[in-house]
Scaffold this motif. Structure first.
Motif, short mmCIF file in Angstrom:
data_model
loop_
_atom_site.label_atom_id
_atom_site.label_comp_id
_atom_site.label_asym_id
_atom_site.label_seq_id
_atom_site.Cartn_x
_atom_site.Cartn_y
_atom_site.Cartn_z
N GLY A 354 0.79 -1.22 0.00
CA GLY A 354 0.00 0.00 0.00
C GLY A 354 0.83 1.28 0.00
N ARG A 355 2.11 1.17 -0.33
CA ARG A 355 2.94 2.37 -0.41
C ARG A 355 3.11 2.75 -1.87
NH1 ARG A 355 5.57 -0.17 3.85
NH2 ARG A 355 4.45 0.39 5.72
N GLN A 356 3.86 3.82 -2.09
CA GLN A 356 4.03 4.30 -3.46
C GLN A 356 5.49 4.24 -3.90
OE1 GLN A 356 2.20 8.07 -2.39
NE2 GLN A 356 0.66 7.77 -3.99
N ALA A 357 5.66 4.02 -5.20
CA ALA A 357 7.01 3.98 -5.77
C ALA A 357 7.17 5.11 -6.77
CB ALA A 357 7.25 2.65 -6.48
N LEU A 358 8.36 5.68 -6.79
CA LEU A 358 8.67 6.70 -7.79
C LEU A 358 9.73 6.13 -8.72
CD1 LEU A 358 9.36 10.45 -7.21
CD2 LEU A 358 10.96 9.13 -8.53
N LEU A 359 9.45 6.18 -10.02
CA LEU A 359 10.41 5.68 -11.00
C LEU A 359 10.90 6.84 -11.85
CD1 LEU A 359 8.54 2.43 -12.11
CD2 LEU A 359 10.37 2.69 -10.40
N PHE A 360 12.21 6.95 -11.94
CA PHE A 360 12.79 8.11 -12.60
C PHE A 360 13.61 7.69 -13.80
CE2 PHE A 360 16.74 10.76 -12.77
CZ PHE A 360 16.16 11.89 -13.33
N LEU A 361 13.31 8.31 -14.94
CA LEU A 361 14.11 8.11 -16.15
C LEU A 361 14.12 9.43 -16.89
CD1 LEU A 361 15.63 6.33 -18.19
CD2 LEU A 361 13.44 5.88 -19.28
N ASN A 362 15.28 9.99 -17.06
CA ASN A 362 15.31 11.34 -17.65
C ASN A 362 15.32 11.29 -19.18
OD1 ASN A 362 15.11 14.02 -17.37
ND2 ASN A 362 17.27 14.39 -16.86
N ARG A 363 14.32 10.59 -19.73
CA ARG A 363 14.23 10.49 -21.18
C ARG A 363 12.80 10.15 -21.52
NH1 ARG A 363 18.78 6.89 -22.32
NH2 ARG A 363 17.33 5.23 -21.82
N ARG A 364 12.16 11.01 -22.28
CA ARG A 364 10.77 10.72 -22.57
C ARG A 364 10.65 9.98 -23.90
NH1 ARG A 364 8.65 15.49 -25.37
NH2 ARG A 364 10.42 16.85 -25.74
N GLY A 365 9.40 9.66 -24.26
CA GLY A 365 9.16 8.95 -25.51
C GLY A 365 9.12 7.45 -25.28
#
Ligand code: ADP
Ligand code: ZN
Length: 673
Positions: A354-365
């Motif tokens: 029930g917690r949240q995750a943040l996923l980071f990738l500095n590239r869109r598309g």
């Protein structure tokens, strides 16, 4: 003949000087420095800003006919400190004052009612509610005297992520507000300003004006009028807010001062952080630069004791700093997979609990680029030297610089083989993979493709805050500033993005970003965990982030900058030479470099120091159909840079050889673009 004259800068023109107009006696009391006035230029009626009022005219050619000012638009459009600041900006960044003022005063601003009563409604709701930490108290004790008895002093609030810097800003602003004065707070990105706005709104209610690029023309005029008349004395905004006409300004705050989005990369290439410091200096008021990872330049100025550094070394309530785990992607079966086994498991666990995750990738598309397996050609933009990124949602290839797009060709445009294959991945593909791996997962994706309006952005932030999302995924938009207590896991999908950028600041920018994004984890009750995926686990930059050793990074980085004589040990200025024609751009840059070298010789003969580097093609040699070359100027003092570049630009102006190119000056450049 009137006996008073005004020197007027016509708004929106590239003229480098003011023009003289006479002041009719009926307007004599109203025209002063900082007034906007309506005047004639040629046959057209236009608006100008008065620089000064003088009793006699300078010597002018006989043909010049002095015309009268027709009307006063706004007697006090620009406060004196802002006028002085604008003249400094114009000189420092080599930018025509008339064009600068068109950025300061929203078009169509008319006569304003005289100063209305300031809105005063400090909300008492949250104050006793929050007891300051000892470190916060110490930070306030050290800065408050400079707010109470204003004098210029740059402070660096160097506080780890989650140390409660915002609360320090708020308390200082409260102090300023109680004495009826004004404050200005800059935040780097619109995503952060949205969160800050709600915190500020809760504390200051109607006294707050916000200023950012998403305001409509009408909202912009209204906000400007509210600020200019003193109805709103607290201004929160993105970089251009540094030019807001705040009345009785006593405090400037620049949050995340290291952020490169403070630098504008077109037209007026200014850095709002540096402009804020100059505004504080002109006014004689303190400037607070806040950051968990101050820029190398700022770290150096602290070491030189030019700025005073105030430390917040612990998170509030002594919450532990985020714990890093590193995954060497070389051992994970090559570039194909987005998620390592470890990160995949961790996301699953986080969602289940029930917690949240943040996923980071500095590239869109979706896919990063398309490559022909037969000839090796990568599909490129027609107008830029940039590979196209595939966006699956609309089945288009798109240029991330100019926005040009096209459909995916069946065959390679160079060798005609049907052998085009996708490589790499961006946030769009990661979203699809998350949904595939975790059935029913609620994902919010934040990048420039999905967040194309402020409403969407606010909606996304609200979904995360209210627990309507399990995973927040995105580019650097998600990395900075946010305070989401239920995020316990941060996954850095590809820490190597940006590692190989051909720029001496690449390491600095990357380590800041990684520490920032890690800082989003464990801000609530539960501790945070950060999983960082990389192909270069032992790279110095990545290692420094893993150890959260920003001071160690800065010490090494400063040594290497000193060896190479890069900023902050020197001053840099980039002269961009662009043209629609490739040969003209190259030839123009060579000519410019030769001119600079000639001038540098005589400069050095006069006992001053300057180095000329280049010419060289820009990292992106073609953007938006213009070919780009550059020459770098390096000096050891700011005044040498000023004198040298003024001389160069003066020679360029009169030289017909430079007619086929456009010359742009970028002082203290922030990136290679
Ligand atoms: P930073 O900007 O330094 O990363 P924030 O200003 O976002 O950190 O603060 C982190 C969290 O701690 C916020 O939720 C804030 O409301 C809370 N906070 C700040 N100061 C205190 C305090 N003195 N006591 C309890 N919580 C605090
Ligand atoms: Zn393009």
């Amino acid at each position: 003949m009137a006996d008073l004259f005004a020197e007027v800068i016509i708004i929106g023109t590239a003229l480098n000087k003011g023009l003289h107009y006479s002041i009719p006696s009926r307007l004599a009391g109203e025209v002063r420095a900082g007034s906007t006035v309506s005047v004639e230029l040629g046959k057209k009626k236009t608006v100008g800003i008065v620089l000064c009022v003088v009793k006699c005219l300078p010597e002018l050619p006989a043909a010049v006919k002095i015309r009268p000012i027709l009307n006063v638009v706004d007697e006090a459009a620009v406060p004196p400190d802002l006028l002085e600041l604008c003249l400094w900006i114009s000189r420092y960044y080599f930018y025509p004052p008339g064009e600068l003022f068109s950025l300061v005063i929203p078009s169509g601003t008319g006569k304003l009612t005289k100063t209305g009563s300031a809105v005063r409604s400090v909300s008492e709701k949250r104050r006793p509610a929050l007891e300051l930490t000892g470190e916060q108290v110490a930070a306030i004790d050290e800065t408050a005297p400079f707010v109470d008895n204003p004098c210029f002093r740059p402070f660096v609030l160097y506080g780890v992520t989650g140390s409660g810097k915002t609360e320090v800003y708020l308390r200082l602003i409260e102090r300023v507000t109680q004495s009826g004065n004004g404050s200005l707070v800059l935040v780097p990105e619109i995503a952060i300003s949205a969160q800050m706005e709600s915190i500020f709104r809760e504390r200051f209610g109607d006294m707050l004006a916000v200023w950012h690029s998403a305001l409509s023309q009408k909202e912009r005029r209204q906000a400007w009028a509210d600020i200019r008349t003193g109805r709103k004395k607290i201004v929160l905004g993105a970089r251009s807010a540094v030019l807001a006409p705040v009345q009785d300004l006593r405090l400037l705050v620049v949050d995340e001062e290291q952020d490169t989005s403070y630098k504008q990369e077109d037209r007026l290439r200014y850095n709002a952080r540096d402009v804020a410091l100059m505004r504080g200096k002109i006014l004689g008021v303190p400037v607070i630069l806040g950051s968990a990872t101050p820029s190398i330049q700022t770290v150096y100025r602290c070491a030189e004791k030019r700025y005073r550094s105030i430390l917040l070394p612990n998170r509030v309530m002594y919450k532990p700093p985020p714990e890093f785990e590193v995954v060497d992607m070389k051992l994970e079966g090559g570039r194909k997979g987005i998620f390592s086994y470890k990160l995949r498991e961790a996301i699953g666990e986080t969602i289940r609990s029930g917690r949240q995750a943040l996923l980071f990738l500095n590239r869109r598309g979706y896919d990063r680029y398309y490559l022909c397996n037969a000839c090796g050609h990568a599909l490129q933009c027609a107008s830029c030297s940039v590979t196209l990124t595939y966006h699956k949602k609309d089945n288009r290839l798109r240029c991330h610089y100019c926005g040009w797009e096209t459909s995916l060709p069946e065959r390679c445009p160079v060798c005609a083989h049907a052998a085009l294959f996708a490589h790499g991945f961006g946030t769009e593909k990661v979203e699809k993979e998350v949904r595939r791996l975790f059935t029913g997962v609620r994902v919010v994706r934040m990048d420039r493709d999905t967040m194309n309006s402020r409403e969407r952005l606010l909606g996304a932030l609200d979904a995360v805050r209210s627990g309507k999302a399990d995973v927040l995924l995105g580019t650097q938009m998600v990395a900075k500033g946010h305070d989401f207590p239920n995020i316990t896991l941060v996954g850095i999908i590809d820490a190597d993005v940006g590692l190989q950028t051909p720029d001496f600041r690449a390491g600095e920018i990357l380590v800041q970003l990684l520490i920032q994004v890690a800082g989003r984890a464990g801000r609530g009750e539960d501790p945070g965990r950060v999983i960082l995926q990389t192909f270069n686990p032992s790279h110095f930059t990545i290692e420094s982030a893993l150890k959260l050793d920003y001071d160690g990074f800065c010490a090494e980085e400063l040594k290497s900058r000193e060896n190479l004589q890069y900023p902050p040990f020197t001053r840099l200025l980039k002269v961009l030479v662009t043209s629609g024609n490739e040969d003209s751009a190259r030839a123009g840059a060579h000519l410019l470099a030769a001119l600079c070298r000639e001038k540098a010789d005589s400069f050095r003969n006069a006992g001053r120091s300057v180095a000329v580097l280049g010419p060289s093609p820009s990292a992106y040699v073609k953007l938006k159909n213009r070919f780009r070359w550059q020459v770098y100027i390096k000096t050891w003092t700011s005044s040498d840079m000023q004198g040298f570049v003024e001389g160069v630009l003066e020679s360029v102006k009169g030289d017909p050889n430079f007619r086929s190119v456009q010359i742009t000056v970028d002082r203290d450049p922030a990136t290679e673009i």
